[in-house]
Design a protein around this motif. Structure first.
Motif, mmCIF file in Angstrom:
data_model
loop_
_atom_site.group_PDB
_atom_site.id
_atom_site.type_symbol
_atom_site.label_atom_id
_atom_site.label_comp_id
_atom_site.label_asym_id
_atom_site.label_seq_id
_atom_site.Cartn_x
_atom_site.Cartn_y
_atom_site.Cartn_z
ATOM 1 N N SER A 287 47.702 -45.854 39.657
ATOM 2 C CA SER A 287 48.172 -44.933 40.799
ATOM 3 C C SER A 287 48.244 -45.637 42.167
ATOM 4 C CB SER A 287 47.337 -43.602 40.630
ATOM 5 O OG SER A 287 46.769 -43.322 38.889
ATOM 6 N N ALA A 353 56.263 -37.741 38.056
ATOM 7 C CA ALA A 353 55.171 -38.492 38.433
ATOM 8 C C ALA A 353 54.538 -37.067 39.803
ATOM 9 C CB ALA A 353 55.153 -39.525 38.831
ATOM 10 N N THR A 356 54.132 -34.152 37.204
ATOM 11 C CA THR A 356 53.161 -34.322 36.351
ATOM 12 C C THR A 356 51.312 -34.190 37.248
ATOM 13 O OG1 THR A 356 54.367 -35.706 35.892
ATOM 14 C CG2 THR A 356 52.585 -35.199 34.700
ATOM 15 N N ASN A 357 51.735 -34.617 38.356
ATOM 16 C CA ASN A 357 49.623 -34.531 39.253
ATOM 17 C C ASN A 357 49.166 -33.132 39.189
ATOM 18 O OD1 ASN A 357 49.246 -37.500 38.404
ATOM 19 N ND2 ASN A 357 50.735 -37.886 40.466
ATOM 20 N N ASN A 361 46.832 -31.397 37.155
ATOM 21 C CA ASN A 361 45.730 -30.850 37.956
ATOM 22 C C ASN A 361 44.989 -29.621 37.528
ATOM 23 O OD1 ASN A 361 45.030 -33.096 39.470
ATOM 24 N ND2 ASN A 361 45.674 -32.652 41.224
ATOM 25 N N GLY A 416 38.495 -37.966 37.588
ATOM 26 C CA GLY A 416 39.720 -38.291 38.489
ATOM 27 C C GLY A 416 39.409 -39.335 39.900
ATOM 28 N N GLY A 420 45.619 -38.985 42.862
ATOM 29 C CA GLY A 420 47.268 -37.531 42.245
ATOM 30 C C GLY A 420 47.862 -37.266 43.555
ATOM 31 N N ALA A 424 52.163 -37.260 45.376
ATOM 32 C CA ALA A 424 52.243 -36.149 45.362
ATOM 33 C C ALA A 424 52.639 -36.093 46.411
ATOM 34 C CB ALA A 424 51.595 -35.076 44.621
#
Ligand code: ADP
Length: 456
Positions: A287, A353, A356-357, A361, A416, A420, A424
């Motif tokens: 990440s 990506a 999806t993040n 979440n 987490g 993320g 994004a």
């Protein structure tokens, strides 16, 4: 007020002050000249009348009227007052009839030029001696032509002033607009430079002026920023790369350990723990690597035409794969009739990506309650709304959720790293889009993403 307008205004006020001073000077000078020449005319006439009155052969009255009728055309409101030697009473009468300053009468007595002006009427006084006789004459008249001339001059100066002001203000504005053109150009260029196109530079005019200096200074600053950015990015990328190999070795070794037959439960648990934690670290480093790559230069990635509905469907199937128990529903009701409006120019892997993040979440922070992903088209933009009924984000922390490694205070029981959303956010900005969030603690969160459509 903009500097451009301020310059035009200062320019106009300065010019107005100069024109007004110049006009006052011209007006005063002309008035003095007109007054003097009228005084002179009146004195010449008074002198003729006084000398004629001193003629020994005729009576004063008849000479005065004969002469006046034959040779002199009357000036407006012209009047002459003659006082012979010894006519003390008459002199006193005149003083009360014409209340002029005593300096005027004193000048006459001293045989000096006596001139006075009051209420547009000019007064002159002469003390003349001829043939042993002596006479004082005080004359008055109104210089109507002179006054008219002055009036005309005043009007001319005022109209000239107004016309000059209109010209000066218009040209002042045009001039300052022209001067600020290169600065506006610089502002436009600088506004277009962000972390995603830090390699761009301002165009420097060949002229060696202050604007060229300013552009060069900006470019120097951008060079330094780019180097710093590059160093930071390279550091994060290199560090993430360097972590990968030992992490793969650790998880490989843990897997090998787990595959040894007959190991005790405690050792097995320990190997499983090593495997789990190294997988987490691997996820974290990949990440961080993506964040470093997206945070800087979008041109590194491959861009193509993508359909947002297909992309969201692939996000949903990826999530189905990770969490089969998810309650994610895609709402297609807002889809535009024109399908080409669903197309956008971008990098599929990165966009996938990012979404999806965001959707993961929503699943995570709502403990897999229903999540709705709505696709629509508004204000010339593709809109994706991700809504959940989860824990929400505390008001005072909502502004920080796009900061790398930030996690809200109510997420302690959830796993987490706080990477993320910044990732994004970077990906969406790279696609010239925007992301915003609304959330109420205990009720849920909605992310709204705007992305520009493909330009056909
Ligand atoms: P994390 O790995 O902590 O989820 P993210 O960068 O994805 O990191 O998100 C940053 C923070 O934003 C989270 O820690 C959480 O506090 C908040 N957040 C993001 N999405 C949601 C959501 N759908 N509901 C509630 N909080 C959220």
């Amino acid at each position: 007020m903009k500097i451009q307008n301020r310059i035009a205004l200062i320019f106009t006020i300065l010019t107005a002050a100069i024109i007004v001073s110049f006009s006052v000077f011209i007006f005063t000078f002309s008035r003095k000249n007109i007054e003097n020449s009228f005084f002179h005319r009146l004195e010449v006439r008074s002198d003729i009348i006084a000398h004629a009155s001193l003629d020994a052969n005729k009576s004063r009255e008849s000479i005065y009227y004969d002469f006046k009728e034959k040779h002199l055309e009357d000036l407006p409101n012209e009047e002459h007052f003659l006082i012979g030697a010894g006519e003390v009473l008459k002199a006193n009468d005149l003083r009360s009839q014409l209340p002029l300053p005593s300096s005027f009468y004193n000048n006459i007595i001293r045989k000096e030029p006596a001139r006075y002006m009051a209420n547009d009427t000019s007064y002159v006084g002469l003390n003349i001696a001829d043939n042993g006789k002596h006479v004082i004459i005080v004359s008055r008249a109104v210089d109507l032509y002179g006054l008219e001339e002055l009036d005309n001059l005043k009007n001319l100066l005022m109209i000239g002033f107004l016309i000059a002001m209109i010209f000066v203000f218009t040209f002042g504005k045009l001039f300052s607009f022209q001067i600020f053109n290169p600065i506006r150009q610089i502002i436009r260029n600088v506004k277009g430079i962000s972390a995603h196109n830090l390699h761009q530079r301002l165009v420097v005019d060949s002229a060696q002026d202050e604007i060229g200096d300013l552009s060069n200074t900006f470019n120097d600053m951008l060079n330094r920023l780019e180097i710093t950015f590059d160093m930071q990015n390279n550091f994060v990328s290199n560090a993430s790369h360097e972590f990968r190999t030992p992490l793969t070795v650790i998880s490989g070794e843990a897997e090998l350990g787990l595959s040894v037959p007959g190991i005790s439960g405690e050792i097995k648990e320990s190997f499983q723990m090593i495997l789990r934690e190294s997988e987490k670290l691997e996820h974290l480093t990949s990440s961080m690597l993506s964040l470093a790559q997206t945070g800087f230069d979008g041109t590194k990635e491959q861009w193509e035409k993508i359909r947002i509905d297909e992309l969201i469907l692939s996000v949903k199937s990826a999530i189905d794969h990770i969490h089969p128990e998810n309650e994610v529903r895609i709402d297609f009701n807002g889809l535009p009739a024109d399908e080409s409006k669903l197309e956008l120019n971008g990098n599929e892997t990165l966009l996938k990506a990012a979404f999806t993040n965001i959707v993961l979440n929503s699943c995570k922070y709502s403990d897999n309650k229903a999540v709705v992903v709505r696709i629509g088209f508004e204000i010339n933009n593709i809109v994706i709304e991700v809504t959940d009924r989860g824990i929400g984000i505390p008001d005072k922390e909502i502004g920080q959720i796009f900061v790398p490694f930030f996690r809200a205070s109510n997420t302690i029981k959830y796993k987490g790293y706080g990477i993320g959303l910044p990732l994004a956010n970077n990906i969406i900005k790279m696609h010239h889009g925007s992301i915003s969030v609304r959330s109420t603690v205990g009720e849920g969160t909605r992310f709204v993403i705007f992305l520009p459509p493909y330009v056909h």
